[in-house]
Design a protein around this motif. Structure first.
Motif, PDB file in Angstrom:
ATOM      1  N   UNK A 136       0.816  -1.210   0.000  1.00 45.78           N
ATOM      2  CA  UNK A 136       0.000   0.000   0.000  1.00 45.78           C
ATOM      3  C   UNK A 136       0.850   1.260   0.000  1.00 45.78           C
ATOM      4  N   UNK A 137       2.019   1.202   0.600  1.00 43.07           N
ATOM      5  CA  UNK A 137       2.932   2.342   0.503  1.00 43.07           C
ATOM      6  C   UNK A 137       3.366   2.537  -0.942  1.00 43.07           C
ATOM      7  N   UNK A 138       3.685   1.434  -1.624  1.00 39.98           N
ATOM      8  CA  UNK A 138       4.066   1.510  -3.027  1.00 39.98           C
ATOM      9  C   UNK A 138       2.922   2.059  -3.869  1.00 39.98           C
ATOM     10  N   UNK A 139       1.709   1.598  -3.596  1.00 39.10           N
ATOM     11  CA  UNK A 139       0.536   2.071  -4.332  1.00 39.10           C
ATOM     12  C   UNK A 139       0.371   3.583  -4.187  1.00 39.10           C
ATOM     13  N   UNK A 140       0.501   4.078  -2.967  1.00 37.06           N
ATOM     14  CA  UNK A 140       0.340   5.513  -2.715  1.00 37.06           C
ATOM     15  C   UNK A 140       1.426   6.312  -3.428  1.00 37.06           C
ATOM     16  N   UNK A 141       2.671   5.825  -3.379  1.00 37.71           N
ATOM     17  CA  UNK A 141       3.784   6.528  -4.023  1.00 37.71           C
ATOM     18  C   UNK A 141       3.571   6.598  -5.536  1.00 37.71           C
ATOM     19  N   UNK A 142       3.199   5.473  -6.143  1.00 43.68           N
ATOM     20  CA  UNK A 142       2.977   5.454  -7.592  1.00 43.68           C
ATOM     21  C   UNK A 142       1.809   6.357  -7.974  1.00 43.68           C
ATOM     22  N   UNK A 143       0.752   6.359  -7.169  1.00 43.61           N
ATOM     23  CA  UNK A 143      -0.388   7.224  -7.453  1.00 43.61           C
ATOM     24  C   UNK A 143       0.008   8.694  -7.393  1.00 43.61           C
ATOM     25  N   UNK A 144       0.797   9.070  -6.388  1.00 44.64           N
ATOM     26  CA  UNK A 144       1.235  10.461  -6.253  1.00 44.64           C
ATOM     27  C   UNK A 144       2.094  10.869  -7.441  1.00 44.64           C
ATOM     28  N   UNK A 145       3.040  10.007  -7.819  1.00 46.01           N
ATOM     29  CA  UNK A 145       3.908  10.309  -8.965  1.00 46.01           C
ATOM     30  C   UNK A 145       3.104  10.414 -10.250  1.00 46.01           C
TER      31      UNK A 145
END
Length: 308
Positions: free
Chosen positions: A282-291
């Motif tokens: 979920x941390x990865x998901x949030x980072x990719x979404x922000x980018x």
């Protein structure tokens, strides 16, 4: 009266046909909808819950709140995997765009046999990652590899490549650049979509090759560059198969090839810390979404569409 009755009958028939057509459509779409729910939506929702538990596949686990996220803050290998992934993304994505556009422009030149050259550049994308790993492990072998052998011929002592903590990530970037044929095909499609009228008008105004490239080709190719940029960033942050195969899942040397998704996989399926892995996911998901949102936001400034 008969005409009114006929109209009502026709309306009922049309309504029945619409209902039947709708039911038929939902029936054909049902396998896809069921698959979407079972393999995407349900795991997505369940993983959110697991990220707040100590679930370990073998045991149901208990609800522990934000404990998994707190442990990640103190996990040195977690931050090492972030560094490796960001290092790869920051260098590979821009280089893949630069080399992809340059090669596409070369392959767009109308000369005899160009189809063969295009096929040659696309072939590496058809090779499985395992085969690519084996091939490049042999080519980059510090003792008898072809790359160091060539460097020795011109008087340069080659590095240890994959055996060196300093050169392991650049080696992986080099391997990944070898397989950008799919992006090149997309750039070729974008180049083919640019109207010749722009170039004809530029020639009338006396523009040279550089002026046409930087004022016509590149600006009108930005929608394709934008697409490959988004997909490249997502793919770079999900890098897994090639480094995992190269290192047999160990990330050596000195965890220099331990990427984020590799560490996530190890926690989930090697150490059976599924709750911990879900938190990482979920941390990865949030980072990719922000980018991705930032790239979309910035696209208004540099992406140009024909006719606008």
């Amino acid at each position: 009266m008969k005409s009114i009755a006929n109209k009502r009958k026709a309306a009922r028939t049309a309504k029945t046909n619409n209902i039947n057509n709708g039911a038929t459509g939902w029936l054909f779409a049902a396998p896809w909808i069921i698959g979407l729910f079972l393999f995407y939506i349900l795991p997505l929702v369940v993983s959110i819950f697991f990220s707040f538990t100590s679930y370990s596949i073998l045991q149901p686990g208990e609800f522990i709140g934000f404990q998994n996220y707190k442990e990640l803050i103190n996990d040195e290998l977690f931050f090492k995997s972030i560094y490796n992934t960001v290092y790869f993304a920051v260098i590979f994505v821009p280089l893949s765009i630069i080399f992809g556009v340059a090669l596409a422009m070369l392959l767009n030149i109308k000369i005899k046999g160009m189809t063969i050259y295009r096929t040659i550049f696309f072939l590496p994308t058809l090779v499985p990652h395992v085969a690519i790993a084996v091939l490049w492990m042999w080519m980059l072998n510090p003792g008898f590899g072809l790359v160091n052998g060539f460097l020795d011929m011109i008087g340069i002592k080659g590095p240890a490549w994959l055996g060196s903590e300093e050169w392991s990530k650049p080696s992986l970037i080099f391997m990944s650049l070898w397989g950008i044929g799919q992006a090149i095909v997309i750039y070729l499609a974008g180049l083919g979509d640019i109207s010749d009228e722009y170039y004809e008008a530029a020639e009338v105004d006396g523009a040279n090759w550089f002026q046409k490239t930087f004022h016509i080709t590149l600006p009108l190719l930005t929608p394709v560059i934008f697409f490959n940029l988004v997909m490249g960033v997502i793919g770079a942050f999900q890098q897994f198969t090639l480094p995992y195969t190269l290192t047999q899942g160990q990330g050596k040397p000195a965890n220099s090839l331990t990427f984020y998704v590799m560490y996530l996989y190890d926690n989930g399926f090697k150490y059976f810390k599924m709750g911990y892995a879900s938190a990482m996911a979920w941390i990865l998901f949030v980072v990719i979404m922000i980018l991705t949102i930032l790239i979309f936001w910035s696209s208004k400034r540099w992406v140009h569409y024909q006719g606008k």
